[in-house]
Design a protein around this motif. Structure first.
Motif, PDB file in Angstrom:
ATOM      1  N   SER A 236      -3.460  11.026   1.482  1.00 34.66           N
ATOM      2  CA  SER A 236      -3.307  10.835   2.929  1.00 34.66           C
ATOM      3  C   SER A 236      -4.632  10.549   3.640  1.00 34.66           C
ATOM      4  CB  SER A 236      -2.552  11.996   3.574  1.00 34.66           C
ATOM      5  OG  SER A 236      -2.969  13.203   3.069  1.00 34.66           O
ATOM      6  N   LEU A 239      -3.924   6.755   3.476  1.00 32.50           N
ATOM      7  CA  LEU A 239      -2.644   6.277   4.011  1.00 32.50           C
ATOM      8  C   LEU A 239      -2.087   7.351   4.942  1.00 32.50           C
ATOM      9  CD1 LEU A 239      -1.361   4.836   0.631  1.00 32.50           C
ATOM     10  CD2 LEU A 239      -1.863   3.488   2.664  1.00 32.50           C
ATOM     11  N   ASP A 242       3.528   9.437   6.926  1.00 35.65           N
ATOM     12  CA  ASP A 242       4.161  10.483   6.118  1.00 35.65           C
ATOM     13  C   ASP A 242       5.638  10.674   6.452  1.00 35.65           C
ATOM     14  OD1 ASP A 242       3.809  11.531   8.612  1.00 35.65           O
ATOM     15  OD2 ASP A 242       2.793  13.360   7.986  1.00 35.65           O
ATOM     16  N   PRO A 317       1.926  10.498   0.554  1.00 36.37           N
ATOM     17  CA  PRO A 317       1.439   9.426  -0.317  1.00 36.37           C
ATOM     18  C   PRO A 317       0.580  10.004  -1.435  1.00 36.37           C
ATOM     19  CG  PRO A 317       0.149   9.500   1.716  1.00 36.37           C
ATOM     20  CD  PRO A 317       1.233  10.550   1.844  1.00 36.37           C
ATOM     21  N   SER A 336       5.123   8.959  -8.153  1.00 33.80           N
ATOM     22  CA  SER A 336       4.134   8.496  -7.173  1.00 33.80           C
ATOM     23  C   SER A 336       4.845   7.908  -5.976  1.00 33.80           C
ATOM     24  CB  SER A 336       3.251   7.407  -7.794  1.00 33.80           C
ATOM     25  OG  SER A 336       4.037   6.280  -8.112  1.00 33.80           O
ATOM     26  N   ILE A 338       3.672   5.187  -2.712  1.00 37.85           N
ATOM     27  CA  ILE A 338       2.804   4.436  -1.806  1.00 37.85           C
ATOM     28  C   ILE A 338       3.751   3.809  -0.799  1.00 37.85           C
ATOM     29  CG2 ILE A 338       1.212   2.477  -1.623  1.00 37.85           C
ATOM     30  CD1 ILE A 338       0.502   3.023  -4.610  1.00 37.85           C
ATOM     31  N   GLU A 339       3.458   3.923   0.462  1.00 39.84           N
ATOM     32  CA  GLU A 339       4.427   3.441   1.464  1.00 39.84           C
ATOM     33  C   GLU A 339       4.843   1.994   1.174  1.00 39.84           C
ATOM     34  OE1 GLU A 339       1.726   4.002   4.911  1.00 39.84           O
ATOM     35  OE2 GLU A 339       2.091   1.895   5.270  1.00 39.84           O
ATOM     36  N   THR A 345       7.167   0.032  -5.065  1.00 38.15           N
ATOM     37  CA  THR A 345       7.594   1.203  -5.846  1.00 38.15           C
ATOM     38  C   THR A 345       8.556   0.826  -6.970  1.00 38.15           C
ATOM     39  OG1 THR A 345       7.412   2.390  -3.776  1.00 38.15           O
ATOM     40  CG2 THR A 345       8.258   3.609  -5.613  1.00 38.15           C
ATOM     41  N   ARG A 384      -2.574   0.843  -4.275  1.00 38.55           N
ATOM     42  CA  ARG A 384      -2.980   1.611  -3.086  1.00 38.55           C
ATOM     43  C   ARG A 384      -4.053   0.849  -2.300  1.00 38.55           C
ATOM     44  NH1 ARG A 384      -6.633   6.285  -4.677  1.00 38.55           N
ATOM     45  NH2 ARG A 384      -8.037   4.513  -4.773  1.00 38.55           N
TER      46      ARG A 384
END
Ligand code: FAD
Length: 494
Positions: A236, A239, A242, A317, A336, A338-339, A345, A384
Motif C-alpha cells: 500500500s 498503491l 483498498d 494490495p 496476490s 494488484i488493483e 490478475t 506492480r
C-alpha cells in the motif's frame, strides 16, 4: 526448508480449494493436461460464492485457451464476451484528457531503435501526426471496429462474464475427470512432522485427503495464509486503493472494443462492456474517500438499469511472501492482488498455472518450489511497477489523493524515457516496450531527444516512412466492420 523434510510420496491426488475464476482455470488446465494421471477434486461453496468481478483480460488468455483446446467462438458465445483492443484512460493525465493503451505496436521499429525515436524526429520536423495514429489496434479501438484479418494478426483480448466463464471451465474440467464437491471447508489438517497439508475437513464431516493442494479460496487464503501461516507483503505504500464497489447494468449502446478506466477524485471507475450487460466498478482509497461518498459518486455515474446492485469488495494490495509453500500453491486472490487497472490478475493466475504445470512435481522438491516463487515474484513486481506508472506519471494535483500518488516512486524508468526515449525493459516482462511507450506518451511524457539512428534517414525518407506507416494503419482499420456487427455474426450468444 530442505527436501529431507518434504514428504517423498508421489503426487497423485490434487485438491483445489475454491471455485472462482482461479479454481476453475486451474481445474480445467490440470484436468485437460494431467487428468489421466492425477485424481483431481475441486471443492467450492455456493453459500460463500465468488468475488464476482474480474471480467477484463489481456491477450495471453488466447494462448491459454489454445492450450486447453477452447474454441474462440464457443468461448465468446458462452461468456457473452466481447473483444478488447486496449484500455481507454480517461482523466488520468489531466481532467478531460483521454488516451488509449492498446495491445498493438506503433509503427515499425528499426533493430537499433524503437519507432518512437523516428516519430520524435518527425514531430520535431513537423512531419509526424499524433503518436496514436501509427497503431492499428489503437485506431480500431478509437473507431469502434474489429475483425480478424487474413494478412494481419490483430492483437486483442476479451471482456467476459466471470460467472459464465467459471461455468464454462467447470464443464470442461468435469469432462476431463475433475470431481466437484459442494461444501464449506471447516478445517485444514496439517501433518505435524512435515507441516504439509494432509486433508480438508468439510462442515458436512466429509474429509478430502490429498498429496497436493491448490489454494483458490480468494482473499480468505484459507490454506496458504490461515493454515500454513505464510505472510503477506503489503504494497500500500505504492498503491493507495483498498476498496471497490461493483455493479452490473443493462447496456445502453453497442459494446465498444475496449475497457474504460475513468479517474475520479480518489480513485477510478471501470466500465467493461459485454454483449448482454455492462460490468461497472469504482476503486478507491478509504483514506481519501469514505464508503458513502464512493457509493454516491458511483451510483450517480451509472448508465442503464441496475441489474445487480452494488456490492463492496475490500482488499489489500500485495502478494504472499511465498505463493508456493510446502505442498500448497496459492492462485488468484489468495496469492496476490494488484488493483485491476491493467486487468492483470487473471493473467497472473494463468502464469501461475502454466508454471505449475511446467514444474509439476512427481515428488516435492524445494529447488522447484524456490524457482517457482522467484519467477512469480519477478513477474508480480513488474506488473506492480507498470500499474504504479499510471499514477506516478499523472499531471493531476486537484485533490489530496492525486497529490499523494504523484509523490510515489518509479523515477528511474520515467527519467530514462524522458531524457532519452529509451525504455528500461527486461526480457520476459509482461508489458513490452510498446506498452510503456504508449502509457508514458499518453500521460504526456515526451522524450527530450531521439536515438541517433532516427537521424540517419534523409528528411524525404523519414516523411515517406512515417506517411506509409500511417496510411497502412488507416487502410487496415478501414477494412474492419463495427465491432458488434462482426461479433453478432462471429459468435452470437446462444
Ligand atoms: P474468488 O472469486 O473469491 O473465489 C473464491 C472461491 O473460494 C469461491 O468459490 C468460494 O466459494 C471458495 N471458498 C472460500 N472459502 C471457502 C470455504 N471455507 N469453503 C469452501 N469454499 C470456499 N482480474 C482481471 O484479470 N481483470 C479484471 O478486470 C479484474 N477486476 C477486478 C476488480 C476487483 C474490484 C477485484 C477485487 C478483482 C478484480 N480482478 C480482475 C481479479 C479477479 O476478480 C480475480 O483474480 C478472479 O476473480 C479470481 O478470484 P479467485 O478465484 O481467486 O477468488
Amino acid at each position: 526448508m530442505d527436501d529431507a523434510r518434504l514428504p517423498s510420496t508421489p503426487i497423485r491426488r490434487v485438491v483445489i480449494a475454491g471455485g472462482g475464476t482461479a479454481g476453475w482455470m486451474a481445474a480445467a488446465a490440470l484436468a485437460r493436461t494431467l487428468g489421466r494421471v492425477l485424481d483431481i477434486t475441486l471443492v467450492e461453496s455456493e453459500q460463500i460464492g465468488t468475488v464476482g468481478v474480474g471480467e477484463a483480460t489481456i491477450p495471453p488468455l488466447r494462448t491459454f485457451h489454445r492450450l486447453l483446446g477452447i474454441g474462440e467462438q464457443d468461448y465468446l458465445a458462452a461468456t457473452q464476451g466481447t473483444i478488447k483492443l486496449g484500455i481507454s484512460f480517461e482523466n488520468w493525465r489531466a481532467q478531460g484528457h483521454r488516451y488509449i493503451h492498446s495491445f498493438g505496436s506503433s509503427g515499425r521499429d528499426h533493430w537499433s531503435a524503437g519507432f518512437q525515436h523516428f516519430w520524435l524526429r518527425g514531430r520535431q520536423e513537423g512531419l509526424a501526426g499524433d503518436y496514436a495514429d501509427y497503431c492499428i489496434e489503437l485506431q480500431a479501438a478509437h473507431q469502434d471496429r474489429f475483425s480478424h484479418l487474413p494478412d494481419y494478426h490483430v492483437n486483442y483480448a476479451y471482456h467476459m462474464d466471470a460467472a459464465l466463464y467459471a461455468r464454462f471451465l467447470r464443464a470442461l474440467a468435469q469432462r476431463h475427470g475433475c470431481r466437484r464437491v459442494e461444501g464449506k471447508i471447516a478445517e485444514v489438517e496439517t501433518d505435524p512432522g512435515s507441516g504439509c497439508i494432509g486433508a480438508l475437513k468439510l462442515e458436512s464431516g466429509d474429509v478430502l485427503e490429498g498429496d497436493f493442494f491448490i489454494d483458490c479460496t480468494g482473499f480468505r487464503a484459507l490454506l496458504i495464509g490461515q493454515a500454513l501461516g505464510v505472510g503477506f507483503s503489503d504494497w500500500s505504500q505504492w498503491l493507495l486503493n483498498d476498496r471497490a464497489l461493483a455493479a452490473q447494468t443493462t447496456a445502453v449502446r453497442d459494446a465498444v472494443p475496449y475497457t474504460r478506466a475513468i479517474a475520479g477524485t480518489a480513485g477510478w471507475q471501470w466500465r467493461i462492456p459485454l454483449q448482454h450487460r455492462v460490468g461497472n466498478g469504482i476503486v478507491y482509497s478509504s483514506r481519501f474517500m469514505d464508503d458513502d461518498q464512493a457509493r454516491e459518486a458511483f451510483l450517480s455515474s451509472l448508465e442503464g438499469e441496475v441489474i445487480r446492485a452494488p456490492w463492496p469488495v475490500r482488499f489489500r494490495p500485495g502478494q504472499r511472501q511465498r505463493c508456493w509453500e510446502k505442498n500448497c500453491v496459492a492462485l488468484g486472490l489468495a496469492g496476490s492482488f494488484i488493483e485491476p487497472l491493467e486487468s492483470t490478475t487473471i493473467h497472473l493466475i494463468q502464469r501461475g498455472i502454466v508454471r505449475l504445470l511446467q514444474s509439476f512435481p512427481g515428488v516435492l522438491s524445494q529447488a522447484a518450489i524456490d524457482d517457482y516463487n522467484a519467477q512469480l515474484d519477478a513477474e508480480l513486481q513488474h506488473v506492480r511497477d507498470f500499474v504504479v506508472l499510471h499514477y506516478h506519471a499523472t499531471e493531476r494535483r486537484d485533490s489530496p489523493y492525486w497529490e499523494e500518488v504523484a509523490s510515489m516512486r518509479l523515477q528511474h524508468r520515467i527519467d530514462l524515457f524522458r531524457e532519452t526515449g529509451l525504455v528500461f525493459h527486461q526480457p520476459g516482462e509482461l508489458f513490452a516496450e510498446n506498452s510503456w511507450v504508449q502509457v508514458m506518451m499518453g500521460q504526456g511524457i515526451v522524450p527530450a531527444r531521439h536515438h541517433p539512428a532516427a537521424a540517419v534517414l534523409g528528411r524525404g525518407d523519414l516523411q515517406r516512412f512515417l506517411g506509409d506507416a500511417r496510411r497502412q494503419v488507416l487502410e487496415t482499420v478501414a477494412r474492419m466492420p463495427a465491432h458488434m456487427d462482426y461479433l453478432r455474426r462471429y459468435a452470437p450468444a446462444p
